[in-house]
Design an enzyme around this catalytic site. Structure first.
Site, PDB file in Angstrom:
ATOM      1  N   ASP A 106       0.886  -1.169   0.000  1.00 16.40           N
ATOM      2  CA  ASP A 106       0.000   0.000   0.000  1.00 16.40           C
ATOM      3  C   ASP A 106       0.923   1.217   0.000  1.00 16.40           C
ATOM      4  OD1 ASP A 106      -1.565   2.194   0.698  1.00 16.40           O
ATOM      5  OD2 ASP A 106      -2.619   1.153   2.309  1.00 16.40           O
ATOM      6  N   ILE A 107       0.937   1.958  -1.085  1.00 21.76           N
ATOM      7  CA  ILE A 107       1.865   3.084  -1.246  1.00 21.76           C
ATOM      8  C   ILE A 107       1.714   4.125  -0.135  1.00 21.76           C
ATOM      9  CG2 ILE A 107       0.432   4.519  -2.766  1.00 21.76           C
ATOM     10  CD1 ILE A 107       3.037   4.950  -4.454  1.00 21.76           C
ATOM     11  N   ASN A 117      -5.768  12.483 -11.179  1.00 17.89           N
ATOM     12  CA  ASN A 117      -6.499  12.956 -12.352  1.00 17.89           C
ATOM     13  C   ASN A 117      -6.196  14.445 -12.490  1.00 17.89           C
ATOM     14  OD1 ASN A 117      -8.556  14.558 -10.905  1.00 17.89           O
ATOM     15  ND2 ASN A 117      -9.329  12.567 -10.232  1.00 17.89           N
ATOM     16  N   GLY A 161      -9.042   4.653  -6.656  1.00 14.81           N
ATOM     17  CA  GLY A 161      -7.769   3.945  -6.701  1.00 14.81           C
ATOM     18  C   GLY A 161      -6.696   4.581  -5.828  1.00 14.81           C
ATOM     19  N   VAL A 162      -5.481   4.660  -6.365  1.00 19.22           N
ATOM     20  CA  VAL A 162      -4.348   5.232  -5.647  1.00 19.22           C
ATOM     21  C   VAL A 162      -4.650   6.677  -5.254  1.00 19.22           C
ATOM     22  CG1 VAL A 162      -1.929   5.958  -5.886  1.00 19.22           C
ATOM     23  CG2 VAL A 162      -2.644   3.729  -6.738  1.00 19.22           C
ATOM     24  N   ASP A 163      -5.231   7.433  -6.157  1.00 15.69           N
ATOM     25  CA  ASP A 163      -5.540   8.843  -5.909  1.00 15.69           C
ATOM     26  C   ASP A 163      -6.415   8.997  -4.672  1.00 15.69           C
ATOM     27  OD1 ASP A 163      -5.597  11.598  -6.362  1.00 15.69           O
ATOM     28  OD2 ASP A 163      -7.061  11.469  -7.984  1.00 15.69           O
ATOM     29  N   SER A 186      -1.578   4.727 -14.629  1.00 13.02           N
ATOM     30  CA  SER A 186      -2.494   4.468 -15.750  1.00 13.02           C
ATOM     31  C   SER A 186      -2.908   3.008 -15.908  1.00 13.02           C
ATOM     32  CB  SER A 186      -1.932   4.984 -17.089  1.00 13.02           C
ATOM     33  OG  SER A 186      -1.948   6.388 -17.119  1.00 13.02           O
ATOM     34  N   GLY A 220      -4.604   1.147 -13.811  1.00  8.03           N
ATOM     35  CA  GLY A 220      -5.834   0.808 -13.110  1.00  8.03           C
ATOM     36  C   GLY A 220      -7.030   1.183 -13.961  1.00  8.03           C
ATOM     37  N   TYR A 271      -7.542   3.637 -15.756  1.00  3.15           N
ATOM     38  CA  TYR A 271      -7.217   4.228 -17.064  1.00  3.15           C
ATOM     39  C   TYR A 271      -6.907   3.170 -18.119  1.00  3.15           C
ATOM     40  CZ  TYR A 271      -7.223   9.047 -15.286  1.00  3.15           C
ATOM     41  OH  TYR A 271      -7.590  10.269 -14.773  1.00  3.15           O
TER      42      TYR A 271
END
Length: 170
Positions: free
Chosen positions: A9-10, A23, A31-33, A121, A123, A125
């Protein structure tokens, strides 16, 4: 530069900077964002709003990167990079490579020595994981910068395998 891969997990990594697969609005997302914004707390969103009001009124362009505080994350900074949506009819590889290159440039400006990247990108995207890994590894290896350690923090075993394969082939 040393390059590592790990399934992680980043938002939990103790590095100088984590890269957010953002985005263009910089206002958070899925997601990550979304995970970075939730774990980092309101300071990240506050700085993102300020960036939108001052430097990026139309949003951060695809392939570009910008830094904010990391808020409550163990990292010092978040580098927000906007990846391209994958297309079967248009080659957007240069934009994806730009996310990694620009993130490392921003890391250099900050004085960051360790950076963690997600699979930008790959995920929602829609970028095919093996190709995303190849572009990421090739770009990071080919970018001249002062960053000493890069970790590709991958959320799934499949993503980890793709990045490990790309490192072995590079």
């Amino acid at each position: 530069m040393r390059i590592f891969t790990q399934q992680a997990d980043i938002t939990t990594l103790k590095v100088d900077a984590v890269v957010n697969a953002a985005n263009s609005s910089l206002m958070g997302g899925g997601g990550v964002d979304g995970a970075i914004h939730r774990a980092g707390g309101p300071d990240i969103l506050r700085e993102c709003r300020e960036l939108r009001e001052t430097r990026f009124p139309d949003g951060l362009p695809t392939g570009q990167a910008v830094a904010t505080t990391a808020g409550n994350l163990p990292a010092r900074w978040v580098i927000h990079a906007v990846g391209p949506v994958h297309s079967r009819t248009e080659d957007r590889s240069a934009l994806l490579a730009g996310c990694y290159r620009e993130s490392l440039r921003v890391a250099d400006e900050l004085g960051a020595e360790s950076v963690a990247f997600p699979a930008v990108s790959a995920g929602i995207y829609g970028w095919p994981m093996q190709d995303a890994a190849r572009i990421a590894v090739h770009t990071v290896r080919g970018t001249d910068c002062a960053v000493r350690e890069v970790t590709f923090a991958l959320f799934s075993a499949d993503a980890l395998a793709a990045f490990e394969a790309a490192l072995a082939d590079a």
